[in-house]
Design a protein around this motif. Structure first.
Motif, PDB file in Angstrom:
ATOM      1  N   UNK A 119     -15.247  42.678 -32.463  1.00  0.00           N
ATOM      2  CA  UNK A 119     -15.313  41.410 -32.516  1.00  0.00           C
ATOM      3  C   UNK A 119     -14.019  40.712 -31.755  1.00  0.00           C
ATOM      4  N   UNK A 120     -12.746  41.156 -32.068  1.00  0.00           N
ATOM      5  CA  UNK A 120     -11.616  40.658 -31.200  1.00  0.00           C
ATOM      6  C   UNK A 120     -10.756  42.146 -30.978  1.00  0.00           C
ATOM      7  N   UNK A 121     -10.397  42.501 -29.745  1.00  0.00           N
ATOM      8  CA  UNK A 121      -9.559  43.481 -29.441  1.00  0.00           C
ATOM      9  C   UNK A 121      -8.344  43.464 -28.765  1.00  0.00           C
TER      10      UNK A 121
ATOM     11  N   UNK B 229     -24.036  38.207 -29.337  1.00  0.00           N
ATOM     12  CA  UNK B 229     -24.824  39.240 -28.424  1.00  0.00           C
ATOM     13  C   UNK B 229     -24.241  39.833 -27.178  1.00  0.00           C
ATOM     14  N   UNK B 230     -22.857  40.277 -27.464  1.00  0.00           N
ATOM     15  CA  UNK B 230     -21.968  40.824 -26.354  1.00  0.00           C
ATOM     16  C   UNK B 230     -22.009  42.218 -26.311  1.00  0.00           C
ATOM     17  N   UNK B 231     -22.006  42.966 -25.173  1.00  0.00           N
ATOM     18  CA  UNK B 231     -22.160  44.297 -25.076  1.00  0.00           C
ATOM     19  C   UNK B 231     -20.910  44.979 -25.399  1.00  0.00           C
ATOM     20  N   UNK B 232     -19.619  44.421 -25.223  1.00  0.00           N
ATOM     21  CA  UNK B 232     -18.435  44.750 -25.608  1.00  0.00           C
ATOM     22  C   UNK B 232     -17.558  44.013 -26.610  1.00  0.00           C
ATOM     23  N   UNK B 233     -16.350  43.694 -26.197  1.00  0.00           N
ATOM     24  CA  UNK B 233     -15.749  42.548 -27.346  1.00  0.00           C
ATOM     25  C   UNK B 233     -16.169  41.207 -27.044  1.00  0.00           C
ATOM     26  N   UNK B 234     -16.003  40.500 -28.127  1.00  0.00           N
ATOM     27  CA  UNK B 234     -16.177  39.402 -28.045  1.00  0.00           C
ATOM     28  C   UNK B 234     -14.963  38.709 -27.638  1.00  0.00           C
ATOM     29  N   UNK B 235     -13.628  39.000 -27.900  1.00  0.00           N
ATOM     30  CA  UNK B 235     -12.451  38.495 -27.067  1.00  0.00           C
ATOM     31  C   UNK B 235     -11.613  39.818 -27.269  1.00  0.00           C
ATOM     32  N   UNK B 236     -10.953  39.748 -25.914  1.00  0.00           N
ATOM     33  CA  UNK B 236     -10.126  40.848 -25.585  1.00  0.00           C
ATOM     34  C   UNK B 236      -8.858  40.719 -25.049  1.00  0.00           C
ATOM     35  N   UNK B 237      -7.704  41.176 -25.481  1.00  0.00           N
ATOM     36  CA  UNK B 237      -6.551  40.917 -24.843  1.00  0.00           C
ATOM     37  C   UNK B 237      -5.949  42.238 -24.415  1.00  0.00           C
ATOM     38  N   UNK B 238      -5.375  42.456 -23.055  1.00  0.00           N
ATOM     39  CA  UNK B 238      -5.123  43.638 -22.660  1.00  0.00           C
ATOM     40  C   UNK B 238      -3.663  43.509 -21.826  1.00  0.00           C
ATOM     41  N   UNK B 239      -3.042  44.437 -21.579  1.00  0.00           N
ATOM     42  CA  UNK B 239      -2.104  44.585 -20.552  1.00  0.00           C
ATOM     43  C   UNK B 239      -0.821  43.492 -20.994  1.00  0.00           C
ATOM     44  N   UNK B 240      -0.332  43.495 -22.011  1.00  0.00           N
ATOM     45  CA  UNK B 240       0.845  42.793 -22.461  1.00  0.00           C
ATOM     46  C   UNK B 240       0.351  41.091 -22.302  1.00  0.00           C
ATOM     47  N   UNK B 241      -0.984  40.773 -22.712  1.00  0.00           N
ATOM     48  CA  UNK B 241      -1.305  39.562 -22.497  1.00  0.00           C
ATOM     49  C   UNK B 241      -0.932  38.828 -23.932  1.00  0.00           C
ATOM     50  N   UNK B 242      -0.955  37.510 -24.083  1.00  0.00           N
ATOM     51  CA  UNK B 242      -0.609  36.881 -25.287  1.00  0.00           C
ATOM     52  C   UNK B 242      -1.512  35.609 -25.347  1.00  0.00           C
TER      53      UNK B 242
END
Length: 578
Positions: free
Chosen positions: A249-251, A222-235
């Motif tokens: 689900x995952x982005x 029940x998440x309004x956006x992503x379940x799990x999100x990686x941005x800005x060169x994250x690993x």
């Protein structure tokens, strides 16, 4: 030896009337201290220094320390807090602030109307166990920490923020109702293991600004956006996650590059796996179930590698758009409402290997300029309502070892598209093995079409067909038909079975070494194309399932081939040659 101090607002022998007075006495003595606090409500601001343990004598929740303004507890040294409730009403100050050394909160409740509830400042360590954090943010800044079996409820922004080089482990905890993120990791490192996250306003788990985030065995709902999100060169990595009812689900975006394994994304309101804006990512042995829009989406320069993915239910299986690319192996797709594989728009590229598609209206759709390409190796398309493969625009596609079985049309190539097909097979189709029209091109070697209820292959308009070692068997209407200004050749091809005729042609196609016992016909009134073929041509001409489609019978329409001459060395309209 540990010095013992007793705090009781009711007084008593050798009892301190306030927690602050006991802390001052302990600091003055300079020895490890145990401060036992009687049940009650204490309106105090506390400063703990040295080796100190604060304990609620009558058990967790029996001691409430409240401060209307300012910080409730500041720590310097090695401080442990057991069973206290710490609360303030001031969003400008931390409720608990660790300035030096280490802080342990065990069976503690921290309440705040917003702002920061607990803050581990630079070069400190905080351990949070079996505790509850209401409304405020738990913040680690350039510090280290461990969170175990805690609950974070209704944070006004992020429930847990890990920033500026901090390193934190979050285990066995529940995070619910955060207005922004459940856990945000920014330019820091964190692991989140065995946690439950629900009802967050943005991504439940967020890694940004070159963060490193490892996720394992988490359940997100029940998440309004992503379940799990990686941005800005994250690993980072995601293992055995279960995400349900998220927008995505995952982005991965803006250069991020996660590794996601053995995870399930169910009932996502938009996409299951979403990779965009030059992000990459490797996704292994994942499942996407019932994504409302797209199972796996690569767009705007995204470049995922997806291996062993199972997509079921939902609308589109895999979509690659806006200059993105992707490599997909061991993919299983079934029971969608639209298309299994879709590559659209300029310069998008997809590579697919070992793919099986069952019960989807369309198999592979590709549309775009000359830089829009697809390579498909060892793929099976079963039980499709429209076309197993449909191409439009100027795209270029290569198929190797592809099977299309039980559907309407095997291959549909229109406009200026180019298809190269090697060792491909189309069986049990209602309309045709391949239809090429516009100025499209089909170059095929070892193409087999059998059991078509109408056509084997058909060329129209100014299309070009170059077929080598093709076999067309039991095609009820005609093995190969050529209309208008269609050109090309059939080299070492054969037409067999019980169909009405081998070839109906316009005289512009070279029938080199054609083997057949059925008639080869020219200059006869052409047989109209089946309405289902017209359906597919209309679909492809309307940019592949983006415009109107003819349903039912095509009434009062005439379809004819312009036949004039033929070059052949095989049977003529007079009958088969033995």
């Amino acid at each position: 030896m540990v010095a013992r101090y007793v705090v009781s607002p009711r007084g008593g022998r050798r009892a301190y009337p306030s927690i602050a007075s006991a802390l001052r006495a302990a600091a003055a003595r300079g020895r490890p201290a145990l401060i036992e606090i009687a049940a009650g409500r204490y309106e105090e601001s506390l400063v703990a220094q040295g080796d100190v343990r604060l304990v609620a004598a009558d058990g967790p929740g029996s001691v409430v320390v409240n401060q209307l303004r300012g910080t409730v507890l500041q720590t310097y040294g090695s401080v442990q807090v057991d069973g206290l409730v710490l609360t303030n009403r001031d969003t400008e100050y931390d409720v608990v602030s660790c300035w030096q050394g280490s802080l342990t909160l065990d069976n503690v409740e921290v309440r705040t109307p917003g702002g920061v509830g607990t803050h581990a400042r630079p070069n400190t360590r905080a351990t949070l166990r079996n505790s509850v954090f209401l409304h405020g943010r738990t913040l680690f800044t350039a510090s280290a920490g461990t969170i175990e079996r805690c609950r974070f409820t209704d944070a006004a922004d992020n429930a847990v923020a890990i920033i500026e080089g901090a390193q934190v482990s979050v285990r066995g905890s529940r995070i619910e109702g955060s207005r922004i993120h459940g856990v945000r990791v920014c330019d820091a490192r964190a692991e989140v293991v065995g946690c439950e996250l629900t009802g967050t306003g943005n991504a439940a788990l967020m890694a940004d600004t070159r963060a490193e985030l490892a996720v394992a065995d988490c359940v997100i709902t029940a998440v309004h956006a992503e379940g799990i999100m990686f941005i800005e060169q994250s690993r980072g990595s995601v293992d055995r996650a279960r995400v349900t009812d998220a927008r995505h689900g995952v982005g991965a975006a803006s250069g991020a590059d996660p590794v996601v394994r053995d995870s399930v994304f169910t009932a996502c309101r938009d996409t299951g796996i979403n990779v965009q804006t030059d992000a990459r990512g490797r996704f292994e042995d994942c499942r996407v179930v019932g994504a409302r829009n797209i199972g796996v989406f690569s767009t705007k320069g995204g470049a995922p590698e997806v291996h062993g993915c199972h997509i079921s239910g939902g609308n589109v299986g895999v979509a690659i758009t806006e200059g993105a690319r992707g490599r997909f192996t061991r993919i299983r797709i079934e029971d969608l409402t639209t298309t299994a594989l879709r590559i659209f728009d300029p310069d998008s590229t997809g590579v697919f290997e070992d793919v099986r598609v069952d019960r989807c209206p369309a198999g592979l759709e590709v549309r775009g300029n000359g830089g829009t390409t697809a390579e498909v190796t060892r793929a099976e398309f079963h039980d499709f309502d429209q076309a197993a493969v449909a191409l439009a625009g100027q795209c270029r596609v290569t198929l190797t070892g592809v099977t299309a079985d039980r559907g309407m049309l095997g291959l549909g190539i229109g406009e200026e598209a180019q298809l190269r097909a090697f060792d491909c097979r189309v069986t049990r189709v209602s309309s045709g093995g391949a239809v090429v029209f516009g100025s499209a091109r089909l170059i095929a070697k070892n193409l087999t079409v059998s059991g078509s209820e109408a056509l084997g292959i058909c060329g129209r308009n100014s299309a070009l067909l170059d077929i080598t070692h093709g076999e067309f068997t039991d095609c009820a209407l005609v093995g190969a038909a050529f209309d208008d200004e269609c050109t090309g050749r059939l080299v070492d091809c054969s037409v067999g079975g019980t169909g009405d005729m081998a070839v109906r042609h316009n005289g512009l196609v070279d029938l080199a070494s054609l083997t057949t016992s059925l008639p080869v016909v020219r200059n006869r009134e052409p047989v109209p194309l089946p309405p289902t073929i017209i359906n597919v041509i209309n679909i492809i001409n309307q940019k592949i399932i983006t415009g109107p489609t003819i349903h039912g019978d095509a009434i009062n329409n005439n379809f004819a081939w312009g036949n004039d001459h033929v070059i052949q060395n095989q049977p003529t309209e007079e009958g088969p040659r033995t």
